[in-house]
Write a protein that holds these residues in place. Sequence first.
Motif, PDB file in Angstrom:
ATOM      1  N   GLN A 110      24.463 -12.508 -66.823  1.00  0.00           N
ATOM      2  CA  GLN A 110      24.544 -12.466 -68.278  1.00  0.00           C
ATOM      3  C   GLN A 110      24.910 -11.067 -68.742  1.00  0.00           C
ATOM      4  OE1 GLN A 110      20.852 -13.901 -69.887  1.00  0.00           O
ATOM      5  NE2 GLN A 110      21.462 -16.033 -69.667  1.00  0.00           N
ATOM      6  N   ASP A 111      25.808 -10.998 -69.735  1.00  0.00           N
ATOM      7  CA  ASP A 111      26.137  -9.705 -70.322  1.00  0.00           C
ATOM      8  C   ASP A 111      25.127  -9.386 -71.422  1.00  0.00           C
ATOM      9  OD1 ASP A 111      26.915 -11.175 -72.587  1.00  0.00           O
ATOM     10  OD2 ASP A 111      29.051 -11.015 -72.129  1.00  0.00           O
ATOM     11  N   ASP A 112      25.326  -8.287 -72.110  1.00  0.00           N
ATOM     12  CA  ASP A 112      24.371  -7.853 -73.140  1.00  0.00           C
ATOM     13  C   ASP A 112      24.234  -8.856 -74.277  1.00  0.00           C
ATOM     14  OD1 ASP A 112      23.831  -5.551 -71.701  1.00  0.00           O
ATOM     15  OD2 ASP A 112      25.301  -4.346 -72.801  1.00  0.00           O
ATOM     16  N   ALA A 113      25.267  -9.665 -74.521  1.00  0.00           N
ATOM     17  CA  ALA A 113      25.226 -10.671 -75.587  1.00  0.00           C
ATOM     18  C   ALA A 113      24.630 -11.996 -75.111  1.00  0.00           C
ATOM     19  CB  ALA A 113      26.633 -10.899 -76.126  1.00  0.00           C
ATOM     20  N   GLY A 114      24.288 -12.079 -73.808  1.00  0.00           N
ATOM     21  CA  GLY A 114      23.708 -13.305 -73.273  1.00  0.00           C
ATOM     22  C   GLY A 114      24.721 -14.287 -72.726  1.00  0.00           C
ATOM     23  N   ALA A 115      26.014 -13.934 -72.742  1.00  0.00           N
ATOM     24  CA  ALA A 115      27.055 -14.813 -72.201  1.00  0.00           C
ATOM     25  C   ALA A 115      27.197 -14.576 -70.698  1.00  0.00           C
ATOM     26  CB  ALA A 115      28.390 -14.538 -72.890  1.00  0.00           C
ATOM     27  N   ASP A 116      27.521 -15.641 -69.955  1.00  0.00           N
ATOM     28  CA  ASP A 116      27.735 -15.515 -68.520  1.00  0.00           C
ATOM     29  C   ASP A 116      29.060 -14.822 -68.235  1.00  0.00           C
ATOM     30  OD1 ASP A 116      25.364 -16.729 -67.875  1.00  0.00           O
ATOM     31  OD2 ASP A 116      26.238 -18.693 -67.478  1.00  0.00           O
ATOM     32  N   SER A 117      29.041 -13.875 -67.307  1.00  0.00           N
ATOM     33  CA  SER A 117      30.241 -13.176 -66.864  1.00  0.00           C
ATOM     34  C   SER A 117      30.352 -13.333 -65.353  1.00  0.00           C
ATOM     35  CB  SER A 117      30.177 -11.695 -67.216  1.00  0.00           C
ATOM     36  OG  SER A 117      30.189 -11.515 -68.612  1.00  0.00           O
ATOM     37  N   ALA A 118      31.579 -13.494 -64.862  1.00  0.00           N
ATOM     38  CA  ALA A 118      31.830 -13.702 -63.434  1.00  0.00           C
ATOM     39  C   ALA A 118      32.220 -12.391 -62.766  1.00  0.00           C
ATOM     40  CB  ALA A 118      32.933 -14.737 -63.254  1.00  0.00           C
ATOM     41  N   TYR A 119      31.769 -12.221 -61.529  1.00  0.00           N
ATOM     42  CA  TYR A 119      32.053 -11.025 -60.741  1.00  0.00           C
ATOM     43  C   TYR A 119      32.323 -11.422 -59.290  1.00  0.00           C
ATOM     44  CZ  TYR A 119      29.829  -8.542 -64.610  1.00  0.00           C
ATOM     45  OH  TYR A 119      29.512  -8.056 -65.841  1.00  0.00           O
TER      46      TYR A 119
ATOM     47  N   ILE B  31      33.166  -6.234 -58.924  1.00  0.00           N
ATOM     48  CA  ILE B  31      34.349  -6.252 -59.778  1.00  0.00           C
ATOM     49  C   ILE B  31      34.241  -7.437 -60.725  1.00  0.00           C
ATOM     50  CG2 ILE B  31      36.861  -6.473 -59.860  1.00  0.00           C
ATOM     51  CD1 ILE B  31      36.836  -5.417 -56.933  1.00  0.00           C
ATOM     52  N   LYS B  32      34.368  -7.178 -62.031  1.00  0.00           N
ATOM     53  CA  LYS B  32      34.339  -8.263 -63.009  1.00  0.00           C
ATOM     54  C   LYS B  32      35.608  -9.093 -62.865  1.00  0.00           C
ATOM     55  CE  LYS B  32      33.173  -9.311 -67.727  1.00  0.00           C
ATOM     56  NZ  LYS B  32      32.719  -8.793 -69.002  1.00  0.00           N
ATOM     57  N   THR B  33      35.443 -10.410 -62.838  1.00  0.00           N
ATOM     58  CA  THR B  33      36.572 -11.340 -62.729  1.00  0.00           C
ATOM     59  C   THR B  33      36.524 -12.284 -63.910  1.00  0.00           C
ATOM     60  OG1 THR B  33      35.288 -12.896 -61.399  1.00  0.00           O
ATOM     61  CG2 THR B  33      36.554 -11.247 -60.202  1.00  0.00           C
ATOM     62  N   SER B  34      37.606 -13.008 -64.117  1.00  0.00           N
ATOM     63  CA  SER B  34      37.583 -14.000 -65.194  1.00  0.00           C
ATOM     64  C   SER B  34      36.971 -15.285 -64.665  1.00  0.00           C
ATOM     65  CB  SER B  34      38.990 -14.260 -65.713  1.00  0.00           C
ATOM     66  OG  SER B  34      39.735 -14.974 -64.754  1.00  0.00           O
ATOM     67  N   SER B  35      36.294 -16.027 -65.520  1.00  0.00           N
ATOM     68  CA  SER B  35      35.719 -17.307 -65.124  1.00  0.00           C
ATOM     69  C   SER B  35      36.800 -18.266 -64.674  1.00  0.00           C
ATOM     70  CB  SER B  35      34.919 -17.918 -66.280  1.00  0.00           C
ATOM     71  OG  SER B  35      33.836 -17.082 -66.594  1.00  0.00           O
ATOM     72  N   ALA B  36      37.979 -18.214 -65.306  1.00  0.00           N
ATOM     73  CA  ALA B  36      39.071 -19.108 -64.942  1.00  0.00           C
ATOM     74  C   ALA B  36      39.538 -18.836 -63.512  1.00  0.00           C
ATOM     75  CB  ALA B  36      40.235 -18.946 -65.913  1.00  0.00           C
ATOM     76  N   ALA B  37      39.624 -17.555 -63.133  1.00  0.00           N
ATOM     77  CA  ALA B  37      40.050 -17.213 -61.770  1.00  0.00           C
ATOM     78  C   ALA B  37      39.011 -17.677 -60.766  1.00  0.00           C
ATOM     79  CB  ALA B  37      40.280 -15.714 -61.649  1.00  0.00           C
ATOM     80  N   LYS B  38      37.739 -17.540 -61.101  1.00  0.00           N
ATOM     81  CA  LYS B  38      36.675 -17.981 -60.197  1.00  0.00           C
ATOM     82  C   LYS B  38      36.743 -19.494 -60.011  1.00  0.00           C
ATOM     83  CE  LYS B  38      31.712 -18.034 -59.583  1.00  0.00           C
ATOM     84  NZ  LYS B  38      30.424 -17.785 -60.138  1.00  0.00           N
ATOM     85  N   ALA B  39      36.939 -20.239 -61.102  1.00  0.00           N
ATOM     86  CA  ALA B  39      37.004 -21.697 -61.019  1.00  0.00           C
ATOM     87  C   ALA B  39      38.222 -22.143 -60.202  1.00  0.00           C
ATOM     88  CB  ALA B  39      37.063 -22.306 -62.414  1.00  0.00           C
ATOM     89  N   ALA B  40      39.335 -21.431 -60.326  1.00  0.00           N
ATOM     90  CA  ALA B  40      40.563 -21.807 -59.613  1.00  0.00           C
ATOM     91  C   ALA B  40      40.424 -21.632 -58.119  1.00  0.00           C
ATOM     92  CB  ALA B  40      41.743 -20.998 -60.136  1.00  0.00           C
TER      93      ALA B  40
END
Length: 97
Positions: A52-61, A82-91
């Motif tokens: 979770q980031d500071d706003a409480g949203a999930d971030s992918a790494y 390394i921070k990644t995009s959720s879309a790249a992780k799902a792909a």
Amino acid sequence: FVWAMVGEPPVRGKDAVRRFMAQRPQEPPVFTVDTLIGDGDVVVAKGDMTMQDDAGADSAYAFCDVWRFRGEQLASLDAFVIKTSSAAKAATAGSGR
């Protein structure tokens, strides 16, 4: 024990690690380890994590941790995150990449 996260000052000692962790979001990260290698006194783990980031949203790494032992005690952790995009992780999920 020394915990070195690339780009951050090292955290030295159990008490310093506890203080560092107390400053982080309350929910622990969710790890998926896809590679685990051990040789002698070194273990390497590579995979993905969601935190979770500071706003409480999930971030992918993506992460790669290098753990070193001295006897049966942890001596150090070198953490590459390394921070990644959720879309790249799902792909790439389940593709072996």
